[in-house]
Design a protein around this motif. Structure first.
Motif, short mmCIF file in Angstrom:
data_model
loop_
_atom_site.label_atom_id
_atom_site.label_comp_id
_atom_site.label_asym_id
_atom_site.label_seq_id
_atom_site.Cartn_x
_atom_site.Cartn_y
_atom_site.Cartn_z
N SER A 256 0.86 -1.18 0.00
CA SER A 256 0.00 0.00 0.00
C SER A 256 0.89 1.22 0.00
O SER A 256 2.11 1.11 0.21
N PHE A 257 0.32 2.38 -0.24
CA PHE A 257 1.13 3.60 -0.23
C PHE A 257 1.51 4.01 1.19
O PHE A 257 2.28 4.94 1.38
N ASN A 258 0.99 3.29 2.16
CA ASN A 258 1.40 3.52 3.55
C ASN A 258 2.57 2.64 3.96
O ASN A 258 3.12 2.80 5.04
N GLY A 259 2.94 1.69 3.07
CA GLY A 259 4.05 0.80 3.39
C GLY A 259 3.86 -0.57 2.79
O GLY A 259 2.76 -0.92 2.35
N THR A 260 4.93 -1.35 2.77
CA THR A 260 4.91 -2.68 2.17
C THR A 260 5.40 -3.71 3.17
O THR A 260 6.37 -3.49 3.90
N THR A 261 4.72 -4.85 3.21
CA THR A 261 5.14 -5.98 4.02
C THR A 261 5.71 -7.05 3.10
O THR A 261 5.07 -7.43 2.11
N PHE A 262 6.91 -7.53 3.41
CA PHE A 262 7.59 -8.46 2.51
C PHE A 262 7.24 -9.91 2.83
O PHE A 262 6.87 -10.26 3.96
N ASN A 263 7.41 -10.75 1.81
CA ASN A 263 7.08 -12.17 1.90
C ASN A 263 8.10 -12.92 2.75
O ASN A 263 9.18 -12.41 3.06
N GLN A 264 7.78 -14.15 3.09
CA GLN A 264 8.68 -15.01 3.84
C GLN A 264 9.71 -15.64 2.89
O GLN A 264 9.61 -15.56 1.67
N LEU A 265 10.70 -16.29 3.47
CA LEU A 265 11.68 -17.05 2.68
C LEU A 265 10.99 -18.24 2.03
O LEU A 265 10.05 -18.80 2.59
N PRO A 266 11.44 -18.63 0.85
CA PRO A 266 12.53 -18.06 0.06
C PRO A 266 12.08 -16.95 -0.88
O PRO A 266 12.89 -16.31 -1.54
N PHE A 267 10.73 -16.69 -0.90
CA PHE A 267 10.16 -15.77 -1.90
C PHE A 267 10.60 -14.33 -1.69
O PHE A 267 10.55 -13.53 -2.63
N LYS A 268 11.03 -14.02 -0.50
CA LYS A 268 11.54 -12.68 -0.18
C LYS A 268 12.65 -12.24 -1.13
O LYS A 268 12.80 -11.04 -1.41
N PHE A 269 13.41 -13.19 -1.64
CA PHE A 269 14.53 -12.87 -2.54
C PHE A 269 14.28 -13.31 -3.98
O PHE A 269 15.22 -13.43 -4.77
N GLU A 270 13.01 -13.55 -4.33
CA GLU A 270 12.69 -14.01 -5.69
C GLU A 270 11.60 -13.14 -6.31
O GLU A 270 10.47 -13.59 -6.54
N PRO A 271 11.91 -11.88 -6.61
CA PRO A 271 10.90 -11.00 -7.18
C PRO A 271 10.57 -11.33 -8.63
O PRO A 271 11.43 -11.81 -9.38
N GLY A 272 9.33 -11.10 -9.01
CA GLY A 272 8.93 -11.27 -10.41
C GLY A 272 8.74 -12.72 -10.81
O GLY A 272 8.92 -13.65 -10.02
N THR A 273 8.37 -12.91 -12.07
CA THR A 273 8.20 -14.27 -12.60
C THR A 273 9.55 -14.95 -12.69
O THR A 273 10.47 -14.43 -13.32
N PRO A 274 9.70 -16.11 -12.07
CA PRO A 274 11.00 -16.79 -12.08
C PRO A 274 11.26 -17.50 -13.40
O PRO A 274 10.38 -17.61 -14.26
N ASN A 275 12.46 -18.01 -13.54
CA ASN A 275 12.85 -18.81 -14.71
C ASN A 275 12.33 -20.23 -14.47
O ASN A 275 13.08 -21.13 -14.08
N ILE A 276 11.05 -20.43 -14.72
CA ILE A 276 10.39 -21.68 -14.37
C ILE A 276 11.00 -22.86 -15.13
O ILE A 276 11.34 -23.89 -14.54
N SER A 277 11.14 -22.71 -16.44
CA SER A 277 11.71 -23.81 -17.22
C SER A 277 13.14 -24.09 -16.80
O SER A 277 13.59 -25.24 -16.80
N GLY A 278 13.88 -23.03 -16.42
CA GLY A 278 15.25 -23.21 -15.95
C GLY A 278 15.31 -23.99 -14.65
O GLY A 278 16.18 -24.85 -14.46
#
Length: 402
Positions: A256-278
């Motif tokens: 939200s424009f009041n702030g962002t809460t980040f995801n848990q591990l491991p997704f915290k370090f995997e932004p965006g669509t991943p290299n699924i086929s890779g």
């Protein structure tokens, strides 16, 4: 058990269909058919984005994606999937550590210890971090046999050392480094250890739990997997404390424009669509390696490497760099008064693929006072006949040049 080279070779379509003798596996290995098939199957019958969607294709892709994470983790002795972060490769994994852990923890009084034989990817991120923070970059030198000078390493790693970042093996010489000793030294002073396993993961058994390293990184494309995918293993307690590095979808819980809460591990370090086929391809590469008799394959590689070294030593103009017994199936050599690229170009005319130049290790070349080397990297799909062809081609190249 005897290693069946022909049976192994037949699983690699490019190897079987090409007339080249491929001796560049340290740069990127060839891909077995089963890896190619898994990637093809994903795009032809399972293609969908992972996580969050309610439809069947996404559910199937997500399940396979997370099973791959578990499979790859177990392959390196990690049984906590939160500790396996997907990256583009070794380079991005090291940069993630430097920019997230490094920026949060490194201060001006600290030092970071690397070795003179590191790949640029394990030098420049730490060098830049030191420039930003005022920390000192310390460099472990080599002995006359191109192995780590452990006496000097013992002196360089002190109470102000915050990070010890070294390769499991040199990508230039193949020399296997004493990472167990360096991890122990790091622990004794409260430093974290970062191990670059890009060169070893396809050749040696890896157990991060037994190593007790804090971080271990590697790339898929050097272990029969696809390009553009790699792994950052990190201890959960350290990863939890690290700030996010890149931001976008998936790595958030709420925005939200009041702030962002980040995801848990491991997704915290995997932004965006991943290299699924890779990811699926890398998991297939893990399955491929596990299906082999690794000890027999490694022994076969060593036999070819030792034979190549023996034959090279008979050529007076050649000098092997890092001629030690405890090494991978990599041989780098120089030719008196000849540039490595000239040799490699002439070998290519005989359909022999090798790597020449500084191998992304310019500080090592400067340390050795050479322009570069010709690097021959052997995999289990290579043959004794190919090594003989290589030796003959080297002799013909020297006859032409000298």
């Amino acid at each position: 058990m005897t290693f069946n080279n022909q049976q192994f070779r037949q699983q690699f379509p490019l190897i079987m269909e090409s007339d080249q003798c491929y001796f560049d596996s340290a740069a990127t290995s060839q891909k077995p058919q089963m890896v190619i098939d898994v990637i093809n199957e994903y795009y032809t019958s399972q293609n969908a984005n992972v996580h969050r969607a309610a439809h069947k294709l996404s559910a199937v892709a997500t399940a396979k994606f997370e099973l791959a994470r578990t499979n790859i983790g177990k392959f390196i002795g990690c049984h906590n999937s939160k500790e396996i972060i997907f990256t583009k490769g070794t380079t991005e994994a090291i940069n993630l550590i430097a920019q997230s852990y490094g920026r949060a923890n490194i201060k001006a009084h600290h030092n970071i210890v690397v070795s003179v034989s590191e790949h640029h990817a394990n030098i420049v991120p730490w060098q830049q971090l030191c420039l930003e923070t005022g920390a000192q970059l310390r460099v472990i030198p080599l002995t006359s046999t191109h192995e780590f000078d452990l006496l000097t390493a013992n002196e360089l790693i002190d109470e102000n050392t915050a990070i010890v970042a070294v390769a499991h093996a040199s990508n230039v010489t193949g020399v296997i480094n004493p990472i167990g000793h360096l991890i122990k030294l790091a622990k004794e002073v409260g430093a974290v250890s970062v191990i670059d396993g890009a060169q070893t993961v396809a050749h040696l058994p890896i157990d991060v739990d037994k190593l007790d390293c804090d971080f271990f990184v590697f790339s898929g494309h050097k272990m029969y997997g696809p390009t553009g995918i790699g792994i950052l293993y990190g201890k959960e307690v350290i990863l939890e404390a690290m700030p996010v590095w890149q931001c976008g979808g998936e790595m958030i819980k709420k925005v939200s424009f009041n702030g962002t809460t980040f995801n848990q591990l491991p997704f915290k370090f995997e932004p965006g669509t991943p290299n699924i086929s890779g990811v699926l391809g890398l998991s297939a590469a893990v399955d491929f390696i596990k299906a082999q008799d690794s000890d027999a394959a490694h022994q076969y590689e060593n036999q070819l490497t030792n034979y190549l070294a023996q034959e090279l030593k008979k050529i007076d103009e050649t000098t092997i760099i890092g001629n030690v017994s405890d090494k991978l199936s990599v041989i780098s050599f120089i030719v008196d008064d000849e540039h490595p690229s000239d040799i490699a170009t002439l070998l290519n005319q005989h359909n022999i693929a090798v790597r020449s130049g500084h191998h992304c290790a310019m500080p090592l070349m400067e340390y050795l006072n050479i322009d570069g080397t010709i690097r021959i990297s052997i995999a289990p799909y290579n043959t004794l006949e190919e090594v003989d062809k290589l030796i003959e081609a080297i002799k013909k190249a020297l006859e032409f040049l000298i």
